[in-house]
Design a protein around this motif. Sequence first.
Motif, PDB file in Angstrom:
ATOM      1  N   ALA A 134       0.827  -1.210   0.000  1.00  0.00           N
ATOM      2  CA  ALA A 134       0.000   0.000   0.000  1.00  0.00           C
ATOM      3  C   ALA A 134       0.860   1.258   0.000  1.00  0.00           C
ATOM      4  O   ALA A 134       0.464   2.286  -0.556  1.00  0.00           O
ATOM      5  CB  ALA A 134      -0.929   0.002   1.213  1.00  0.00           C
ATOM      6  N   ARG A 135       2.035   1.182   0.628  1.00  0.00           N
ATOM      7  CA  ARG A 135       2.936   2.333   0.671  1.00  0.00           C
ATOM      8  C   ARG A 135       4.334   1.839   1.006  1.00  0.00           C
ATOM      9  O   ARG A 135       4.543   0.647   1.278  1.00  0.00           O
ATOM     10  CB  ARG A 135       2.453   3.346   1.696  1.00  0.00           C
ATOM     11  CG  ARG A 135       2.434   2.853   3.136  1.00  0.00           C
ATOM     12  CD  ARG A 135       2.089   3.990   4.107  1.00  0.00           C
ATOM     13  NE  ARG A 135       2.251   3.581   5.494  1.00  0.00           N
ATOM     14  CZ  ARG A 135       1.279   3.219   6.294  1.00  0.00           C
ATOM     15  NH1 ARG A 135       0.018   3.185   5.812  1.00  0.00           N
ATOM     16  NH2 ARG A 135       1.501   2.867   7.543  1.00  0.00           N
ATOM     17  N   TYR A 195       2.470  -3.534   3.816  1.00  0.00           N
ATOM     18  CA  TYR A 195       1.378  -4.269   3.182  1.00  0.00           C
ATOM     19  C   TYR A 195       0.061  -4.007   3.893  1.00  0.00           C
ATOM     20  O   TYR A 195       0.005  -3.951   5.140  1.00  0.00           O
ATOM     21  CB  TYR A 195       1.658  -5.766   3.205  1.00  0.00           C
ATOM     22  CG  TYR A 195       2.856  -6.202   2.399  1.00  0.00           C
ATOM     23  CD1 TYR A 195       2.724  -6.551   1.057  1.00  0.00           C
ATOM     24  CD2 TYR A 195       4.118  -6.269   2.977  1.00  0.00           C
ATOM     25  CE1 TYR A 195       3.826  -6.953   0.306  1.00  0.00           C
ATOM     26  CE2 TYR A 195       5.231  -6.671   2.246  1.00  0.00           C
ATOM     27  CZ  TYR A 195       5.070  -7.008   0.908  1.00  0.00           C
ATOM     28  OH  TYR A 195       6.167  -7.414   0.171  1.00  0.00           O
ATOM     29  N   LEU A 196      -0.989  -3.874   3.097  1.00  0.00           N
ATOM     30  CA  LEU A 196      -2.351  -3.833   3.619  1.00  0.00           C
ATOM     31  C   LEU A 196      -2.967  -5.212   3.367  1.00  0.00           C
ATOM     32  O   LEU A 196      -2.916  -5.719   2.237  1.00  0.00           O
ATOM     33  CB  LEU A 196      -3.179  -2.751   2.923  1.00  0.00           C
ATOM     34  CG  LEU A 196      -4.622  -2.572   3.421  1.00  0.00           C
ATOM     35  CD1 LEU A 196      -4.642  -2.182   4.893  1.00  0.00           C
ATOM     36  CD2 LEU A 196      -5.353  -1.517   2.580  1.00  0.00           C
ATOM     37  N   ARG A 241      -8.667  -5.035  -6.951  1.00  0.00           N
ATOM     38  CA  ARG A 241      -9.396  -3.868  -6.424  1.00  0.00           C
ATOM     39  C   ARG A 241     -10.680  -4.307  -5.719  1.00  0.00           C
ATOM     40  O   ARG A 241     -11.005  -3.793  -4.634  1.00  0.00           O
ATOM     41  CB  ARG A 241      -9.711  -2.906  -7.569  1.00  0.00           C
ATOM     42  CG  ARG A 241     -10.383  -1.609  -7.113  1.00  0.00           C
ATOM     43  CD  ARG A 241     -10.735  -0.716  -8.285  1.00  0.00           C
ATOM     44  NE  ARG A 241     -11.348   0.529  -7.845  1.00  0.00           N
ATOM     45  CZ  ARG A 241     -10.685   1.655  -7.591  1.00  0.00           C
ATOM     46  NH1 ARG A 241      -9.367   1.693  -7.740  1.00  0.00           N
ATOM     47  NH2 ARG A 241     -11.338   2.753  -7.203  1.00  0.00           N
ATOM     48  N   PHE A 271     -10.418  -5.547  -2.063  1.00  0.00           N
ATOM     49  CA  PHE A 271     -10.261  -4.539  -1.012  1.00  0.00           C
ATOM     50  C   PHE A 271     -11.409  -3.534  -0.974  1.00  0.00           C
ATOM     51  O   PHE A 271     -11.749  -3.017   0.092  1.00  0.00           O
ATOM     52  CB  PHE A 271      -8.923  -3.809  -1.202  1.00  0.00           C
ATOM     53  CG  PHE A 271      -7.735  -4.630  -0.782  1.00  0.00           C
ATOM     54  CD1 PHE A 271      -7.220  -4.521   0.504  1.00  0.00           C
ATOM     55  CD2 PHE A 271      -7.154  -5.526  -1.662  1.00  0.00           C
ATOM     56  CE1 PHE A 271      -6.140  -5.287   0.906  1.00  0.00           C
ATOM     57  CE2 PHE A 271      -6.073  -6.297  -1.273  1.00  0.00           C
ATOM     58  CZ  PHE A 271      -5.565  -6.190   0.019  1.00  0.00           C
ATOM     59  N   TRP A 298      -2.284  -4.129   8.908  1.00  0.00           N
ATOM     60  CA  TRP A 298      -1.014  -3.649   8.380  1.00  0.00           C
ATOM     61  C   TRP A 298       0.092  -4.649   8.680  1.00  0.00           C
ATOM     62  O   TRP A 298       0.087  -5.290   9.735  1.00  0.00           O
ATOM     63  CB  TRP A 298      -0.627  -2.303   9.001  1.00  0.00           C
ATOM     64  CG  TRP A 298      -1.474  -1.141   8.592  1.00  0.00           C
ATOM     65  CD1 TRP A 298      -2.364  -0.441   9.374  1.00  0.00           C
ATOM     66  CD2 TRP A 298      -1.520  -0.533   7.307  1.00  0.00           C
ATOM     67  NE1 TRP A 298      -2.953   0.554   8.662  1.00  0.00           N
ATOM     68  CE2 TRP A 298      -2.443   0.536   7.371  1.00  0.00           C
ATOM     69  CE3 TRP A 298      -0.872  -0.777   6.095  1.00  0.00           C
ATOM     70  CZ2 TRP A 298      -2.747   1.354   6.298  1.00  0.00           C
ATOM     71  CZ3 TRP A 298      -1.163   0.043   5.022  1.00  0.00           C
ATOM     72  CH2 TRP A 298      -2.086   1.094   5.116  1.00  0.00           C
ATOM     73  N   CYS A 354     -11.670   0.352   3.026  1.00  0.00           N
ATOM     74  CA  CYS A 354     -10.342   0.628   2.483  1.00  0.00           C
ATOM     75  C   CYS A 354     -10.293   2.034   1.870  1.00  0.00           C
ATOM     76  O   CYS A 354     -11.117   2.361   0.992  1.00  0.00           O
ATOM     77  CB  CYS A 354      -9.991  -0.409   1.425  1.00  0.00           C
ATOM     78  SG  CYS A 354      -8.332  -0.202   0.746  1.00  0.00           S
ATOM     79  N   TYR A 366      -5.402   3.564  -1.420  1.00  0.00           N
ATOM     80  CA  TYR A 366      -4.730   2.266  -1.339  1.00  0.00           C
ATOM     81  C   TYR A 366      -5.260   1.258  -2.352  1.00  0.00           C
ATOM     82  O   TYR A 366      -4.682   0.187  -2.522  1.00  0.00           O
ATOM     83  CB  TYR A 366      -4.886   1.675   0.066  1.00  0.00           C
ATOM     84  CG  TYR A 366      -4.246   2.507   1.151  1.00  0.00           C
ATOM     85  CD1 TYR A 366      -3.049   3.178   0.937  1.00  0.00           C
ATOM     86  CD2 TYR A 366      -4.852   2.627   2.402  1.00  0.00           C
ATOM     87  CE1 TYR A 366      -2.467   3.947   1.943  1.00  0.00           C
ATOM     88  CE2 TYR A 366      -4.290   3.382   3.415  1.00  0.00           C
ATOM     89  CZ  TYR A 366      -3.098   4.050   3.183  1.00  0.00           C
ATOM     90  OH  TYR A 366      -2.522   4.810   4.168  1.00  0.00           O
TER      91      TYR A 366
END
Length: 381
Positions: A34-35, A43-44, A64, A67, A77, A97, A101
Amino acid sequence: MKILKLELVLLDYDYPQVFIGYDLLGLSYICMVARLNGVEPVYLCVPVSPFRRGEICSGKIDLRQVFSNPEVGEFYWASPDSLEGDISIALASFSTCPQEYLADDGLIFNCEDEVANKAFELRSTVAYASLSVAEARHETRIRSWKLSEFLSIYQNVIKNLSRHAVKQVGKTIPRDETPYNTDVFGVSFGSFTVHLRSSDETDFLGENAVLKMAFDRLNQFIDTVSRPDDALIFLQSVQGHTASALIRLLNFLHENDCPLKHQWASPTMPESRSSTVRLSSARQVIELCRQRADIGVENIEITGIVDSADLSRSTWKIISGSDTMSGHIKPGADINLAGIVIGENYKFKCEEKVEEILGTGKEVKTIHLVSFEKVESSNLV
């Protein structure tokens, strides 16, 4: 805080971008980057049911949707240093979500190829051998003696195919090396499926070149079994112990009324390769082989000191280095042991055949002398 284990990488670019993990209760989680925290991925993760996991793995829904439309409003997380051990996940503060993200539309996966996925995950050459035995029709079950006998025959096939394949490219496998050995690392339902992987260390890509050649040659042979004449040509091309090992595999399948599916992959292969032996075809190949006495015979030369030569029994024994070998004169061969001098050096040209003791799976070698010649000590290598 929960702990996950890596199950399957769905997308890898420099490092895993999307993967499936599972917790101690066996619940699956889809995890995506996610970032970044500096250069480290964060990770998400979202829990998914077996049905939703099947949807994502079969490409029926995209990432997509997993989530944006979760089955439960829980997100976690994970910031692991590595995916090789325990992966700690912490509950996120949101139940929906955030848009930033979500993955782009249309990112789908096809992870139905379990064998290729497992090879990638383990960084090893792997094979799945599925035995359609009667006792496995409704559960993961097989007679222990049957599994033991199959594994013995299977490993012997891989050994001989490895040595033959390496010889074809002008190399040999030293006696103290066994790059063709396999380990069983699991079983699964679907007939009775044995999961095997390379026993030996692989290169930096997870490849085992020798084992790949053996698995590939085994599938080539299996593919010819449905065309018995082609199978016979294949067996004639490998001859000797390799042919004998393959014939014993067909005999095992025939005697146990057990079709075989063999599927293998290495980490760099985009998909696995699969072949299946049908019993009707196996029986035809076996019958053709029974009509050919030359298949399964290996020509060998033995140089050493003759220890005994029995004229009446047409038997002999020769000591070659640290090995002592013995046998008979080949029936019909125009030779006589009368001229042999005990204690002198000779070169024996022989035919060696490996035969199976019925009901045990054990092998015995029979060696028949075809011709011989005296060798002067100065000519010994």
